[in-house]
Design an enzyme around this catalytic site. Structure first.
Site, short mmCIF file in Angstrom:
data_model
loop_
_atom_site.label_atom_id
_atom_site.label_comp_id
_atom_site.label_asym_id
_atom_site.label_seq_id
_atom_site.Cartn_x
_atom_site.Cartn_y
_atom_site.Cartn_z
N GLU A 16 41.27 14.64 53.80
CA GLU A 16 40.60 15.78 53.18
C GLU A 16 41.68 16.65 52.54
OE1 GLU A 16 37.35 17.33 55.30
OE2 GLU A 16 37.43 19.30 54.37
N LYS A 64 38.01 23.64 65.18
CA LYS A 64 37.28 24.36 64.13
C LYS A 64 35.85 24.46 64.63
CE LYS A 64 35.79 23.91 59.28
NZ LYS A 64 36.08 23.26 57.97
N GLU A 114 31.64 26.27 58.49
CA GLU A 114 31.28 25.24 57.51
C GLU A 114 30.53 24.08 58.16
OE1 GLU A 114 35.11 24.47 55.61
OE2 GLU A 114 34.75 26.14 54.24
N ARG A 133 40.75 27.98 65.80
CA ARG A 133 40.89 28.47 64.42
C ARG A 133 40.02 29.71 64.16
NH1 ARG A 133 39.65 24.95 60.16
NH2 ARG A 133 41.50 25.38 58.91
N ARG A 193 32.98 37.81 52.71
CA ARG A 193 33.62 36.77 53.51
C ARG A 193 35.01 37.18 53.99
NH1 ARG A 193 34.65 30.62 51.30
NH2 ARG A 193 36.44 30.18 52.63
N LYS A 234 44.53 31.65 59.16
CA LYS A 234 45.08 31.36 57.83
C LYS A 234 45.84 32.58 57.31
CE LYS A 234 41.73 27.83 56.47
NZ LYS A 234 40.85 27.26 55.44
N ASP A 272 40.82 31.92 51.80
CA ASP A 272 41.05 30.49 52.00
C ASP A 272 42.16 29.92 51.15
OD1 ASP A 272 40.84 27.90 52.71
OD2 ASP A 272 38.92 27.51 51.74
N GLU A 311 48.29 29.78 60.02
CA GLU A 311 48.04 28.45 59.46
C GLU A 311 48.29 28.55 57.96
OE1 GLU A 311 44.33 26.29 60.55
OE2 GLU A 311 44.04 25.94 58.40
N GLU A 370 45.64 22.36 47.74
CA GLU A 370 44.22 22.29 47.44
C GLU A 370 43.83 23.18 46.26
OE1 GLU A 370 41.70 23.39 50.72
OE2 GLU A 370 39.90 23.38 49.50
N HIS A 376 39.46 32.29 44.05
CA HIS A 376 38.35 31.35 44.24
C HIS A 376 37.48 31.18 43.00
CE1 HIS A 376 36.47 28.63 46.91
NE2 HIS A 376 36.87 29.23 48.01
N TRP A 396 29.92 30.54 48.02
CA TRP A 396 30.42 29.28 47.47
C TRP A 396 30.33 29.31 45.95
CZ3 TRP A 396 28.08 25.28 51.52
CH2 TRP A 396 28.78 25.43 52.73
C1 BDP Z 1 38.97 24.77 53.03
C2 BDP Z 1 38.82 23.35 52.59
C3 BDP Z 1 38.03 22.50 53.53
C4 BDP Z 1 38.51 22.70 54.95
C5 BDP Z 1 38.48 24.17 55.29
C6 BDP Z 1 39.08 24.47 56.65
O1 BDP Z 1 38.20 23.34 51.32
O2 BDP Z 1 38.15 21.17 53.12
O3 BDP Z 1 37.76 21.97 55.84
O4 BDP Z 1 39.25 24.89 54.39
O5 BDP Z 1 40.17 25.00 56.69
O6 BDP Z 1 40.08 25.27 52.36
O7 BDP Z 1 38.46 24.22 57.67
#
Ligand code: BDP
Length: 722
Positions: A193, A313, A317, A350, A362, A386, A391, A413, A419, A547, A569
């Site tokens: 991923e 996690k 999501e 996390r 968010r 993070k 993100d 993190e 990405e 984003h 999103w």
């Molecule tokens: C996002 C990514 C996704 C990850 C998520 C995460 O798009 O693929 O699963 O973070 O950190 O940046 O869990």
């Protein structure tokens, strides 16, 4: 092939390693990037001359697997760099002996009476000293732990690779953070991923019977920069990773990593008791559930005795978690921590949690979900946060949780894989971005309460410390897709070891070890890579935008995107462009998620006079004609940032082109091709984003900004390809 005198069972292993790494020796030759920063080609003759009397023999006592790995590294490294054999010796019989050992493994080291100094360095720290033994001048590499010795050996080699003087060494080093981990978002089917450098390095279907030799090189590269753990599987975890079958596979990997001080960790799926154990629930307060995890932990440690622990996690999501059962994150984390505690395992829980609620911001979600539980997490838990509140964007302000949970152990993190930063096509050296984050002042205990001080434990006496980087490695021959992306793996390790290191130090080191030792070329390249992150921000998301990437894959721009199934999103949710202006108002007049920061920080972000340009549109919705510090209006400033980013890609191509004779042709060509893509993409970013925002700003592009190459409709119709 060289053969060393070794205990029998290691001879074969060593032959394999030597075969994998031995290489013809000529400074400029085609290279495929496989050797990373551990190339060990001969240094310039003059430098070799200066080392000749200082490095004459290797006196290494001890033959554990780690000692063996270290001995091999030093011997290969020294011989390669110096162009002459540095023979092993049992005693110090000449000047220039390199003496390596722990007080336990080596009577010579024990005789040096370094106990107190070594004690202070711990098991992973080391001393490197120029000293005398009798009438001989020698160099000593000493540690209390064998992993420390390995790190010391790599440090010594780095001194040679970067042509430092080794005449009067007096080095004492130890890592500032304890758990320095790569997180692999690798799936069991071999895909990664957000991976852009081929397939997973772990071949689950062949394991445990067949072990790819490359795993050893991976562990060795990590050891060279002090990384001491790998989380093998994706945080979007499959329960099967915890099945007996897969644990044995993981154990085979752990066995390869062990001599290099790299421990194995796994991502645990919270609902595993249901999927693997056949239970009806995964409720963390259910006795059967906690019993299941205890048994699972016992099983894991039976198979992998030095297993590091879990990353989780949860309730993010679509992943299962304690919230599914109306329990808190602390309930979930503590239950797992209790299962691992008897084995000294840890849980990295996390903080990347966000629920879709209408009208919410968010950027405040993690704080709302976790801050109330400060002080409620067990001693073997790290909250893995993070760097930014959204993100892994090209630029974010630091996450407000840093400094806001004094009674909770936090670890950052970071995302090494790019990405949101052009995958493995764009050159973006991330050390400056991580520096910006680590240097951010949380004001938690007054001015100077930097993120570094929060996470290295000095601010709140945090006992367990760590840092994670989402890996950018894969099966590509050069490991990371883009040759320069190796620098981000390297930089992560160096910052994890010492979060105070400067970006420029790291950049120069990496260039010297990986690309060239020609001083003038190093200067050019260092400048180039140090500028690269800012340039990418310029052509992707300047002034605090974030984003606005194409949905799903996140490559290229789609600021118009408004069809995601959740508000957050969608790009339009983040930039909020309208006829009046642009940006997300997070101040008290808007979402007020700014409240999660310390009042002092709030002030500096909320006050337009104090807020740095780079975060303006992150915290404020500003009119298109808002007057910027530069005197220009915001629209013009925005457009000029995009243009500047494009111009940087052109200048980078020119400069790289000019280095043709100084870099080996294979990597030169590969990088040139990537830079061409980067320029194409930067132009695309600029044109698509400005055309779209122009439909709101209704203003012409300022002087100096080139006319778009296509129409907005064309940009909307198709995403960039990589
Ligand atoms: C996002 C990514 C996704 C990850 C998520 C995460 O798009 O693929 O699963 O973070 O950190 O940046 O869990």
């Amino acid at each position: 092939m060289k053969l060393y005198r070794l205990p029998g069972n290691y001879t074969l292993l060593m032959c394999l390693i030597i075969t994998a790494f031995s290489s013809p020796v000529s400074p400029i030759r085609a290279e495929d990037g496989y050797r990373l920063w551990l190339r060990y080609d001969p240094l310039p003759a003059q430098t070799i001359q200066s080392y000749r009397t200082r490095i004459t023999s290797l006196v290494i006592q001890g033959d554990s697997p780690t000692m063996l790995a270290m001995r091999l590294e030093l011997s290969r490294g020294c011989s390669g760099l110096l162009g002459y054999q540095v023979p092993p010796a049992d005693i110090i019989d000449r000047d220039g002996a390199i003496v390596v050992g722990t007080p336990k493994s080596s009577s010579i080291i024990a005789g040096l009476k370094l106990d107190r100094q070594l004690q202070a360095q711990g098991q992973e720290g080391y001393l490197i000293r120029s000293t005398r033994s009798g009438n001989r001048s020698i160099t000593v590499i000493a540690s209390n732990g064998e992993t420390g010795l390995l790190y010391g050996a790599f440090h010594f080699l780095r001194l040679l690779q970067t042509q430092r003087s080794i005449d009067k060494l007096n080095i004492a080093e130890k890592p500032r953070l304890q758990r320095r981990l790569l997180n692999h978002w690798d799936n069991l089917n071999g895909s990664i991923e957000r991976g852009y450098a081929g397939q997973s390095l772990w071949n689950w279907s062949e394991l445990p019977d067949r072990i790819d030799d490359r795993l050893r090189d991976y562990a060795r590269a990590n050891a060279s920069i002090g990384i001491n753990g790998s989380v093998l599987n994706n945080v979007n975890a499959n329960s099967r990773s915890l099945s007996a079958e897969y644990l044995h596979k993981a154990a085979a990997i752990a066995a390869v990593f062990r001599p290099y001080g790299v421990r194995v960790y796994l991502s645990a799926r919270f609902s595993a008791p249901i999927e693997l154990g056949g239970l009806k629930t995964a409720d963390p307060l259910d006795r059967e559930v906690s019993q299941w995890w205890k048994k699972k932990a016992d099983e894991i440690y039976g198979i992998i005795p030095d297993f590091g622990g879990f990353v989780v996690k949860a309730n993010s999501e679509g992943q299962p978690g304690p919230r599914t059962y109306n329990r808190s994150h602390a309930d979930g984390a503590n239950m797992l921590a209790a299962a691992l505690a008897p084995h000294n395992g840890i849980v990295m829980w996390r903080a990347f949690v966000y629920d879709a609620k209408p009208g919410y911001d968010r950027a405040g979600a993690a704080s709302e979900n976790l801050e109330p539980f400060d002080g409620k997490f067990a001693a073997n838990i790290l909250l893995q946060v993070k760097n930014g509140p959204i993100d892994f964007q090209p630029r974010e302000p630091f996450h407000p949780l840093f400094g806001a949970m004094p009674k909770t152990q936090l670890m950052p993190e970071l995302q090494i894989t790019q990405e949101y930063l052009g995958f493995s096509n764009h050159l973006a050296f991330l050390a400056p971005m991580w520096r910006e984050f680590l240097d951010s002042d949380t004001f938690a205990k007054g001015r100077g309460s930097t993120v570094t001080k929060v996470v290295d434990g000095s601010l709140y006496r945090q006992r367990l410390t760590g840092i994670a980087g989402v890996a950018n490695t894969g099966s590509s021959r050069n490991w990371t897709g883009h040759d320069f992306a190796q620098a981000n793996w390297y930089a992560f390790g160096r910052l994890a070891w010492n979060p105070d290191q400067t970006s420029s130090q790291i950049a120069r080191e990496w260039i010297e070890m990986t690309l060239t030792n020609d001083r003038s070329v190093i200067d050019t390249l260092a400048r180039l890579i140090l500028e690269s992150h800012e340039a990418v921000v310029d052509y992707m998301t300047p002034l605090g935008l974030h984003h606005i990437m194409w949905p799903g894959h996140h490559y290229g721009p789609a600021p118009w995107w408004d069809r995601g199934e959740r508000d957050d999103w969608n790009s339009v949710y983040y930039h909020r462009a309208d006829l009046k202006g642009l940006g997300f108002d997070r101040t008290g007049d808007g979402s007020n998620s700014i409240r999660h920061y310390h009042p002092q920080v709030q002030k500096s972000f909320a006050d337009l006079k104090a807020c740095p340009d780079k975060f303006l549109l992150w915290f404020h919705h500003l009119p298109w004609d808002y007057r910027m510090r530069s005197g220009r209006i915001m629209w013009d400033e925005l457009a000029l940032h995009y243009q500047r980013g494009v111009e940087w890609t052109r200048s980078a191509r020119r400069q790289w082109g000019g280095l043709a004779g100084s870099i080996d042709p294979e990597r030169h060509k590969a990088v040139a091709m990537k830079l061409e893509i980067q320029e194409r993409d930067a132009v695309h970013w600029r044109d698509a984003v400005l055309l779209y925002f122009q439909t709101f700003s209704k203003r012409p592009l300022p002087d100096g900004v080139e006319k778009p190459q296509r129409t907005l409709e064309e940009y909307k119709a198709r995403s960039l390809t990589w």
